[in-house]
Design a protein around this motif. Sequence first.
Motif, PDB file in Angstrom:
ATOM      1  N   ALA A 135       0.812  -1.215   0.000  1.00  0.00           N
ATOM      2  CA  ALA A 135       0.000   0.000   0.000  1.00  0.00           C
ATOM      3  C   ALA A 135       0.845   1.265   0.000  1.00  0.00           C
ATOM      4  O   ALA A 135       0.299   2.374  -0.065  1.00  0.00           O
ATOM      5  N   GLY A 136       2.150   1.126   0.077  1.00  0.00           N
ATOM      6  CA  GLY A 136       3.026   2.280   0.070  1.00  0.00           C
ATOM      7  C   GLY A 136       3.163   2.980   1.406  1.00  0.00           C
ATOM      8  O   GLY A 136       3.682   4.094   1.479  1.00  0.00           O
ATOM      9  N   ARG A 137       2.710   2.328   2.479  1.00  0.00           N
ATOM     10  CA  ARG A 137       2.824   2.942   3.805  1.00  0.00           C
ATOM     11  C   ARG A 137       4.224   2.761   4.387  1.00  0.00           C
ATOM     12  O   ARG A 137       4.709   3.628   5.100  1.00  0.00           O
ATOM     13  N   PHE A 138       4.843   1.621   4.115  1.00  0.00           N
ATOM     14  CA  PHE A 138       6.205   1.370   4.567  1.00  0.00           C
ATOM     15  C   PHE A 138       7.127   1.591   3.374  1.00  0.00           C
ATOM     16  O   PHE A 138       7.243   0.724   2.498  1.00  0.00           O
ATOM     17  N   THR A 139       7.785   2.721   3.350  1.00  0.00           N
ATOM     18  CA  THR A 139       8.540   3.112   2.148  1.00  0.00           C
ATOM     19  C   THR A 139      10.042   2.898   2.267  1.00  0.00           C
ATOM     20  O   THR A 139      10.758   3.087   1.291  1.00  0.00           O
ATOM     21  N   ASP A 140      10.517   2.546   3.454  1.00  0.00           N
ATOM     22  CA  ASP A 140      11.959   2.421   3.654  1.00  0.00           C
ATOM     23  C   ASP A 140      12.467   0.991   3.563  1.00  0.00           C
ATOM     24  O   ASP A 140      13.484   0.640   4.135  1.00  0.00           O
ATOM     25  N   GLY A 141      11.764   0.152   2.826  1.00  0.00           N
ATOM     26  CA  GLY A 141      12.206  -1.230   2.703  1.00  0.00           C
ATOM     27  C   GLY A 141      11.572  -1.917   1.520  1.00  0.00           C
ATOM     28  O   GLY A 141      10.722  -1.348   0.828  1.00  0.00           O
ATOM     29  N   GLN A 142      12.008  -3.120   1.276  1.00  0.00           N
ATOM     30  CA  GLN A 142      11.462  -3.946   0.215  1.00  0.00           C
ATOM     31  C   GLN A 142      10.891  -5.216   0.826  1.00  0.00           C
ATOM     32  O   GLN A 142      11.008  -5.447   2.031  1.00  0.00           O
ATOM     33  N   ASP A 143      10.284  -6.040  -0.017  1.00  0.00           N
ATOM     34  CA  ASP A 143       9.581  -7.215   0.496  1.00  0.00           C
ATOM     35  C   ASP A 143      10.493  -8.152   1.274  1.00  0.00           C
ATOM     36  O   ASP A 143      10.035  -8.828   2.192  1.00  0.00           O
ATOM     37  N   ASN A 144      11.780  -8.166   0.949  1.00  0.00           N
ATOM     38  CA  ASN A 144      12.672  -9.081   1.663  1.00  0.00           C
ATOM     39  C   ASN A 144      12.896  -8.665   3.118  1.00  0.00           C
ATOM     40  O   ASN A 144      13.410  -9.440   3.923  1.00  0.00           O
ATOM     41  N   LEU A 145      12.497  -7.435   3.469  1.00  0.00           N
ATOM     42  CA  LEU A 145      12.589  -7.000   4.866  1.00  0.00           C
ATOM     43  C   LEU A 145      11.336  -7.339   5.659  1.00  0.00           C
ATOM     44  O   LEU A 145      11.330  -7.221   6.892  1.00  0.00           O
ATOM     45  N   ALA A 146      10.274  -7.745   4.979  1.00  0.00           N
ATOM     46  CA  ALA A 146       9.013  -8.029   5.667  1.00  0.00           C
ATOM     47  C   ALA A 146       9.179  -9.059   6.786  1.00  0.00           C
ATOM     48  O   ALA A 146       8.638  -8.855   7.891  1.00  0.00           O
ATOM     49  N   PRO A 147       9.894 -10.172   6.575  1.00  0.00           N
ATOM     50  CA  PRO A 147      10.056 -11.134   7.679  1.00  0.00           C
ATOM     51  C   PRO A 147      10.803 -10.547   8.876  1.00  0.00           C
ATOM     52  O   PRO A 147      10.507 -10.891  10.028  1.00  0.00           O
ATOM     53  N   VAL A 148      11.769  -9.669   8.608  1.00  0.00           N
ATOM     54  CA  VAL A 148      12.519  -9.029   9.698  1.00  0.00           C
ATOM     55  C   VAL A 148      11.599  -8.127  10.501  1.00  0.00           C
ATOM     56  O   VAL A 148      11.591  -8.146  11.741  1.00  0.00           O
ATOM     57  N   TRP A 149      10.805  -7.337   9.806  1.00  0.00           N
ATOM     58  CA  TRP A 149       9.903  -6.414  10.495  1.00  0.00           C
ATOM     59  C   TRP A 149       8.810  -7.172  11.242  1.00  0.00           C
ATOM     60  O   TRP A 149       8.421  -6.770  12.343  1.00  0.00           O
ATOM     61  N   ALA A 150       8.316  -8.246  10.656  1.00  0.00           N
ATOM     62  CA  ALA A 150       7.319  -9.060  11.353  1.00  0.00           C
ATOM     63  C   ALA A 150       7.900  -9.624  12.642  1.00  0.00           C
ATOM     64  O   ALA A 150       7.228  -9.656  13.685  1.00  0.00           O
ATOM     65  N   ALA A 151       9.145 -10.066  12.586  1.00  0.00           N
ATOM     66  CA  ALA A 151       9.803 -10.598  13.786  1.00  0.00           C
ATOM     67  C   ALA A 151       9.980  -9.508  14.832  1.00  0.00           C
ATOM     68  O   ALA A 151       9.834  -9.760  16.047  1.00  0.00           O
ATOM     69  N   GLN A 152      10.297  -8.283  14.404  1.00  0.00           N
ATOM     70  CA  GLN A 152      10.437  -7.174  15.350  1.00  0.00           C
ATOM     71  C   GLN A 152       9.108  -6.870  16.031  1.00  0.00           C
ATOM     72  O   GLN A 152       9.049  -6.681  17.256  1.00  0.00           O
ATOM     73  N   LEU A 153       8.029  -6.813  15.258  1.00  0.00           N
ATOM     74  CA  LEU A 153       6.711  -6.534  15.818  1.00  0.00           C
ATOM     75  C   LEU A 153       6.280  -7.654  16.769  1.00  0.00           C
ATOM     76  O   LEU A 153       5.718  -7.398  17.837  1.00  0.00           O
ATOM     77  N   TRP A 154       6.535  -8.898  16.366  1.00  0.00           N
ATOM     78  CA  TRP A 154       6.198 -10.047  17.215  1.00  0.00           C
ATOM     79  C   TRP A 154       6.954  -9.956  18.548  1.00  0.00           C
ATOM     80  O   TRP A 154       6.373 -10.127  19.621  1.00  0.00           O
ATOM     81  N   SER A 155       8.257  -9.672  18.467  1.00  0.00           N
ATOM     82  CA  SER A 155       9.077  -9.601  19.678  1.00  0.00           C
ATOM     83  C   SER A 155       8.597  -8.492  20.604  1.00  0.00           C
ATOM     84  O   SER A 155       8.564  -8.666  21.833  1.00  0.00           O
ATOM     85  N   MET A 156       8.225  -7.348  20.033  1.00  0.00           N
ATOM     86  CA  MET A 156       7.723  -6.235  20.828  1.00  0.00           C
ATOM     87  C   MET A 156       6.448  -6.630  21.572  1.00  0.00           C
ATOM     88  O   MET A 156       6.317  -6.408  22.787  1.00  0.00           O
ATOM     89  N   ARG A 157       5.512  -7.225  20.867  1.00  0.00           N
ATOM     90  CA  ARG A 157       4.246  -7.619  21.485  1.00  0.00           C
ATOM     91  C   ARG A 157       4.476  -8.683  22.553  1.00  0.00           C
ATOM     92  O   ARG A 157       3.902  -8.612  23.648  1.00  0.00           O
ATOM     93  N   HIS A 158       5.300  -9.658  22.215  1.00  0.00           N
ATOM     94  CA  HIS A 158       5.590 -10.737  23.166  1.00  0.00           C
ATOM     95  C   HIS A 158       6.222 -10.178  24.437  1.00  0.00           C
ATOM     96  O   HIS A 158       5.867 -10.581  25.559  1.00  0.00           O
ATOM     97  N   GLY A 159       7.140  -9.230  24.274  1.00  0.00           N
ATOM     98  CA  GLY A 159       7.801  -8.650  25.430  1.00  0.00           C
ATOM     99  C   GLY A 159       6.825  -7.938  26.348  1.00  0.00           C
ATOM    100  O   GLY A 159       6.909  -8.057  27.576  1.00  0.00           O
TER     101      GLY A 159
END
Length: 208
Positions: A135-159
Amino acid sequence: MSPRAADPHIRTLLVEAAARILAEEGPAALTSRRLAIDIGTSTMTVFSRFRNMAELHSAVREEGFSRLNSRIDELPATDDPVADLVATGSVFFASGVDNPHLYRAMFLDPPPEEDALGAGTYERLLDLVRRCLAAGRFTDGQDNLAPVWAAQLWSMRHGMVTMTVSGMLPSEQARFVLDDMTFRLLVGYGDDPAHARESIERGRVHAA
């Protein structure tokens, strides 16, 4: 046999009792006799639902993920993918805080071998991150960063869930910290700060 053995919800009672015992006393305390005493039934009732304690342990994890995914399923899919991403985070936090014993079995205790129950939940988060990219909301990365960002969000919520259920942070304080960290991550991924704040508020409303 105790009259409660005929309860149609006996399986849920057994799973919830098992989750509580596992969280508070560990696997060694989980026995058919202990379960029967805890919920006022017989060991025969326990083994009519579960072949052994390992199967019951797996059922605890299954119940936890089932409840979490059911709550996520209830969220509306909107045209704001960032709000949808935030809403799932709010639901994840609330589900963990509301079901601390199940949460421990899901994410803190070692899973049984070949158990991949958490994979589907992670994939749902990953899909939402990719929607934000598309959707163009996350403009500072490409699809290959999606798993990294998902892991960051998961870790934040889990913490935040872990700190809350352990008593280190009050629930409302943890929610504030979660929203603030979410905002900073969204902006770090390239989202406009004003749009990020609007989506966080919208997502919290959807999850309420």
